[in-house]
Structure formats: C-alpha cells, structure tokens
Design an enzyme around this catalytic site. Structure first.
Site, mmCIF file in Angstrom:
data_model
loop_
_atom_site.group_PDB
_atom_site.id
_atom_site.type_symbol
_atom_site.label_atom_id
_atom_site.label_comp_id
_atom_site.label_asym_id
_atom_site.label_seq_id
_atom_site.Cartn_x
_atom_site.Cartn_y
_atom_site.Cartn_z
ATOM 1 N N ARG A 51 0.728 -1.260 -0.092
ATOM 2 C CA ARG A 51 -0.093 0.128 0.224
ATOM 3 C C ARG A 51 1.011 1.171 0.048
ATOM 4 O O ARG A 51 0.630 2.192 -0.761
ATOM 5 C CB ARG A 51 -0.967 0.035 1.188
ATOM 6 N N THR A 52 1.963 1.308 0.764
ATOM 7 C CA THR A 52 2.487 2.691 0.846
ATOM 8 C C THR A 52 3.209 3.178 -0.175
ATOM 9 O O THR A 52 3.080 4.267 -0.763
ATOM 10 C CB THR A 52 3.517 2.597 2.427
ATOM 11 N N LYS A 80 25.941 -4.225 -2.423
ATOM 12 C CA LYS A 80 27.432 -4.520 -2.381
ATOM 13 C C LYS A 80 27.975 -3.900 -1.388
ATOM 14 O O LYS A 80 29.201 -3.740 -1.274
ATOM 15 C CB LYS A 80 27.807 -3.571 -3.668
ATOM 16 N N ARG A 101 11.187 3.546 3.191
ATOM 17 C CA ARG A 101 10.861 2.624 4.228
ATOM 18 C C ARG A 101 12.155 1.991 4.624
ATOM 19 O O ARG A 101 12.750 1.550 3.753
ATOM 20 C CB ARG A 101 9.682 1.805 3.858
ATOM 21 N N HIS A 129 4.907 5.950 11.446
ATOM 22 C CA HIS A 129 4.475 5.866 10.062
ATOM 23 C C HIS A 129 3.647 7.014 9.559
ATOM 24 O O HIS A 129 2.314 6.706 9.766
ATOM 25 C CB HIS A 129 3.654 4.491 10.028
HETATM 26 N N1 CP Z 1 -0.264 0.174 5.894
HETATM 27 C C1 CP Z 1 0.958 -0.094 5.283
HETATM 28 O O1 CP Z 1 1.941 0.503 5.551
HETATM 29 O O2 CP Z 1 1.150 -1.297 4.311
HETATM 30 P P1 CP Z 1 2.103 -1.905 3.423
HETATM 31 O O3 CP Z 1 3.127 -2.293 4.425
HETATM 32 O O4 CP Z 1 1.603 -2.707 2.354
HETATM 33 O O5 CP Z 1 2.920 -0.569 2.885
#
Ligand code: CP
Length: 305
Positions: A51-52, A80, A101, A129
């Site tokens: 999603r993110t 590497k 991320r 988040h």
């Molecule tokens: N909600 C969320 O962070 O989903 P993903 O891990 O799929 O990005």
C-alpha cells in the site's frame, strides 16, 4: 511543511494535519491533475510494502511526476555494501523528494539529516509511520464527520505497531478516549502512553476484545508484527490473540467502522469484508489522496480548486 522532511508525526502540528486533510478532500474530488510534472519522486523501500509504496507511486503518477526507486534493496548497490548515507546522497541527485521505508528505527531521521532534499518516512522499524497516520485521520474524520471526542479502540500489536504509535500521538489532539486491547507482552509502550497522560486523556487497557466493541466508534485492528519478534516462539504464543468475526459486530454502535492499516493475516475474517462497517479497503484508497496532499505540500505546489 514546504521543503521539509516528514519523519515523525511530531514534526507537524494539528493545524498541519487539518491542512493536509482538507487538501486531500480536494484531491479526492479531482485526483488527476498534472501539477507535479516538473518533479521526480524517489521511492526507496528497504522493507516490503504494497500500500504505502504503490499508493505513493499512484499519487505521484496521477499528478504527473516521474517516479524512480527500488522496492527491493537487494537489487540496488546496498547489496554491494553501500551505506544508507551514500545511497541517500546519490538518490538526492536524481529526485526532488525521497520516500523511504527502512527496518531500522531512526533511519528516516538520519536520512533526513544527510539529505539535501526532503525525506518522507514510509515506516522506520517499529517507530513511526506518519503518512499512514494522516490517512487514518482522514478515514476517521470522513466516517465519523469529526475527529473530536471519539472512543477509539486499538487492537493487537500495540508494542511494535508503528501505525498505532503515530496515530495515538496524533489523536491526543482531539480529546480521544483510548481503548487499548493487547496481550500483556504487546502493550502500548510507555514512551507513547506518556502523550495520552500529558493531555490527561482517558485510556483503558484490556486483554479481551469482545467487551470493547459496543463502546467504541472506531475499531483499529492491527497485525501481530512477526518480523519484529526476536524469538519465533513468542510470536507463536500471541499470533492469533484477536480475530474479529462478523457476528462479533452485532452489538456495535451504528457509526462504528473497522479500520486496519493492512496487510491483514488472519485478525479479521473475510466475512467481515461485506459488512458496511468494514472500512479498511476504503482506508487504503484514501491513502492516494492523502499522499497527493503530502507531496504537493512538501514540494510547494498549490492547486487552484
Ligand atoms: N499500511 C501499510 O504500511 O501497508 P504496506 O506495508 O503494504 O505498505
């Protein structure tokens, strides 16, 4: 927020949240407008995501930006031995904003400190988040018509759940009553609970889910975060602690909505999906509009409507 990084929900004010949510409403009404066609957006995902990453990429693409990046660091020069600093300094030469991320807590803050372009934290370990938090606020406001004075239950992994940490902190601005449901070993950390206490807000802790359902406006279900457990036996003990089934919603308030940042494993059975109270896939859709608002704000681009 223009030209600034978004690493933690602490980086922005209640006023900022509301500006983003209001702008997201405008993008929801008109998500395809080429206002970012002069920009390049980089998405660096050192940890899996559906999603993110894809909602950011969809948000950027619908606004005309070009998107570069990787969804698997093992295909990059990290494999590497390249350092995070060198990766960020390099990618900042190719892009106007970096969405990252990373499994390590504090990595997004570090990246923002070395990067000449803004960094947006798309999740750093079990820490924060913030963009999920903003889309969760949007989803709550949209379904409840207000963010004020709600009873909100958080269920599952409150220790490692970074979406929970960011959202609890944000909701302390709205006179929320918190209902915290978790196994004893996965309770909300005191470093997060401190923000509830500082505002003198009510919170209640439970180990059972069923007694909470009739009391609340939002059920925020979460996955037990297997990847954060050092010992797999500890995970096995709690992995099925809470499973929401459709019949459990019979005595829920009419306005109750079920949210989940997703992915789910088995904490919501599929028979809930067709219940009008299930909102988690709409919540994921809202991520596009909220992330469009975040990108436009950080890149300093206005929309006319
Ligand atoms: N909600 C969320 O962070 O989903 P993903 O891990 O799929 O990005």
């Amino acid at each position: 927020m223009k030209n600034k990084s978004l690493v933690s929900i602490h980086d922005i004010t209640k006023d900022d949240y509301e500006k983003i949510l209001n702008l997201a409403e405008k993008f929801e009404a008109n998500p395809r407008q080429k206002i970012l066609d002069n920009f390049v957006v980089a998405t660096l995902f050192f940890e899996p995501s559906t999603r993110t990453r894809l909602s950011f990429e969809s948000a950027a693409s619908q606004l005309g930006a070009r998107v570069i990046g990787f969804s698997d660091a093992s295909t990059s020069s990290v494999k590497k031995g390249e350092s995070l600093k060198d990766t960020i300094l390099t990618v900042s030469n190719y892009s106007d904003v970096i969405i990252m991320r990373h499994p390590r807590e504090g990595s997004a803050r570090y990246a923002s400190e070395v990067s000449p372009v803004p960094v947006i934290n798309a999740g750093d370990g079990a820490n924060q988040h913030p963009t999920q938090c903003l889309l969760d606020l949007y989803s709550i406001r949209k379904t409840q018509k207000s963010l004020e004075n709600l009873h909100i239950a958080f269920i599952g992994d409150l220790k490692y759940g970074r979406t929970v940490h960011s959202l609890v902190i944000a909701l302390t601005h709205y006179n929320t009553t918190f209902h915290l449901v978790s196994p004893v070993e996965l309770k909300l950390p005191s470093s997060v609970k401190r923000f509830i206490k500082e505002k003198n807000l009510e919170y209640h802790q439970y180990t059972e889910l069923e007694e909470v359902i009739p009391k609340v406006d939002i059920l925020y279900m979460t996955r037990i975060q297997q990847e954060r457990f050092a010992d797999s036996l500890d995970y096995e003990r709690v992995k099925n602690a809470y499973i929401l089934k459709n019949k459990m919603l019979e005595n829920a308030k009419k306005n109750l909505r079920v949210l989940h940042p997703l992915p789910r494993v088995n904490e919501i059975t599929e028979d809930v999906d067709s219940n009008p109270k299930a909102y988690y896939f709409n919540q994921a859709k809202n991520g596009v509009f909220v992330r469009q608002a975040i990108l436009a704000t950080i890149l300093g681009v206005n929309i006319s409507n």
